[in-house]
Design a protein around this motif. Sequence first.
Motif, PDB file in Angstrom:
ATOM      1  N   ARG A  19       0.479   7.780  -2.109  1.00 24.69           N
ATOM      2  CA  ARG A  19      -0.543   7.847  -3.212  1.00 24.69           C
ATOM      3  C   ARG A  19      -1.990   7.107  -3.080  1.00 24.69           C
ATOM      4  O   ARG A  19      -2.958   7.353  -3.540  1.00 24.69           O
TER       5      ARG A  19
ATOM      6  N   ASP B  78      -3.131   4.022  -2.409  1.00 22.05           N
ATOM      7  CA  ASP B  78      -3.702   3.046  -3.084  1.00 22.05           C
ATOM      8  C   ASP B  78      -2.446   1.921  -3.086  1.00 22.05           C
ATOM      9  O   ASP B  78      -1.371   2.080  -2.710  1.00 22.05           O
ATOM     10  N   TRP B  79      -3.069   0.915  -3.488  1.00 26.95           N
ATOM     11  CA  TRP B  79      -2.271  -0.410  -3.615  1.00 26.95           C
ATOM     12  C   TRP B  79      -1.496  -0.399  -4.985  1.00 26.95           C
ATOM     13  O   TRP B  79      -1.949   0.029  -6.018  1.00 26.95           O
ATOM     14  N   ARG B  80      -0.087  -0.784  -5.052  1.00 32.08           N
ATOM     15  CA  ARG B  80       0.798  -0.518  -5.882  1.00 32.08           C
ATOM     16  C   ARG B  80       1.707  -1.974  -6.145  1.00 32.08           C
ATOM     17  O   ARG B  80       1.724  -2.697  -5.088  1.00 32.08           O
TER      18      ARG B  80
ATOM     19  N   TYR C 274      -3.655 -10.074  -8.138  1.00 24.49           N
ATOM     20  CA  TYR C 274      -3.396  -8.240  -8.474  1.00 24.49           C
ATOM     21  C   TYR C 274      -2.292  -8.336  -9.136  1.00 24.49           C
ATOM     22  O   TYR C 274      -2.103  -7.477 -10.171  1.00 24.49           O
TER      23      TYR C 274
ATOM     24  N   TYR D 293       0.928  -1.144  -0.022  1.00 25.74           N
ATOM     25  CA  TYR D 293      -0.132  -0.214  -0.198  1.00 25.74           C
ATOM     26  C   TYR D 293       0.808   1.275   0.143  1.00 25.74           C
ATOM     27  O   TYR D 293       1.657   1.513   1.006  1.00 25.74           O
TER      28      TYR D 293
END
Length: 341
Positions: free
Chosen positions: A201, A203-205, A233, A197
């Motif tokens: 940003r 968000d998940w990356r 993912y 996470y």
Amino acid sequence: MAHHRRVTEPKLSATARVLRLLDLLQSRPVWSGSELARRLGVSTRSIRRDIELLRELGYPVKADHGAGGGYQLGVGRRLPPLLLNDDEAVAVAVCLRLAAGGTIEGLGEAAVRTLAKLDQVLPAALRAQVDAIHHATVTLDPTVPVVDGKILLALARGIRDHELVTFDYTSPLGSGERRVEPYRLVATMRKWYLLGYDVLRGDWRTFRLDRMSDVRTPGWRFRPRPAPDAAAYVGREVSQTVYEHVARIRIEADCDSVRKAIPPGAGTVTPDGDGCILETGGDDLDEMARQLALVPWRMTVLDPPELQQAMRRLGERLLGRSTPGSSPGEPDELGGWWSEQ
């Protein structure tokens, strides 16, 4: 007359004696009770008690009576704690680093977890030996990116301890520092990825480990948040999101067979009736058509229409070459599966 005091070795504590007993049992197949008692400086009765303690801990110690008999370490139903000497610990750590680098199929992620546990208790002198052997080793496969073992360990520890990690990251879009809550390490297409996470940003990356440097753990703990399925993912990110074109192809074959033929990093496969849907990405439609031509099952390109046209052009070229008297033209390069991004 002078009095002389007999100098004796200090007796081992009960715990130290059991550990020494285990080390002896691992060093050769069979020991007699009297040999073990002599080595440890105790009675054979004490040896029997220590053997029972090892059995309670899960070590399958067998006892054979009579000539040629003795105590020996057998094969158990579960794996008990292992006792390694210095040379054995170094050998295990080196092998785990090789496995973590992808040289042993299917063992990469387990090797990283095991290496993180071993590194936690490895003395500095032994860690230096492992590093020296690792740096003295080269690979003959230039297509495999080198991943720093220290980066793997730092991220594995961050995942285990729920500790924030920061690192410098270089991507095609630029470079900069990232602050990430690490969640899972995923190995696919002979590359390592971190799913985490991104705090800045929100968000998940996914992050490629070979693009990281200067990984740091500032000591900040985080509470784990609900996370997406790591394999799905990362598979979707590396096979579709980064590409200009995303294709959907229906393949007339069962999903298990298709998944065995197509690496997770090349595309995602989902059931669809008696067939399956392949979703994959690419920047060059003609190259995607050439790669799809290698798939051994009947298929239908659902999206995009431009890929359908590229498949038709490829089919016409191949059909023209099969006609007597046709010019061979320039050879097509029909290599392996999709290139690694």
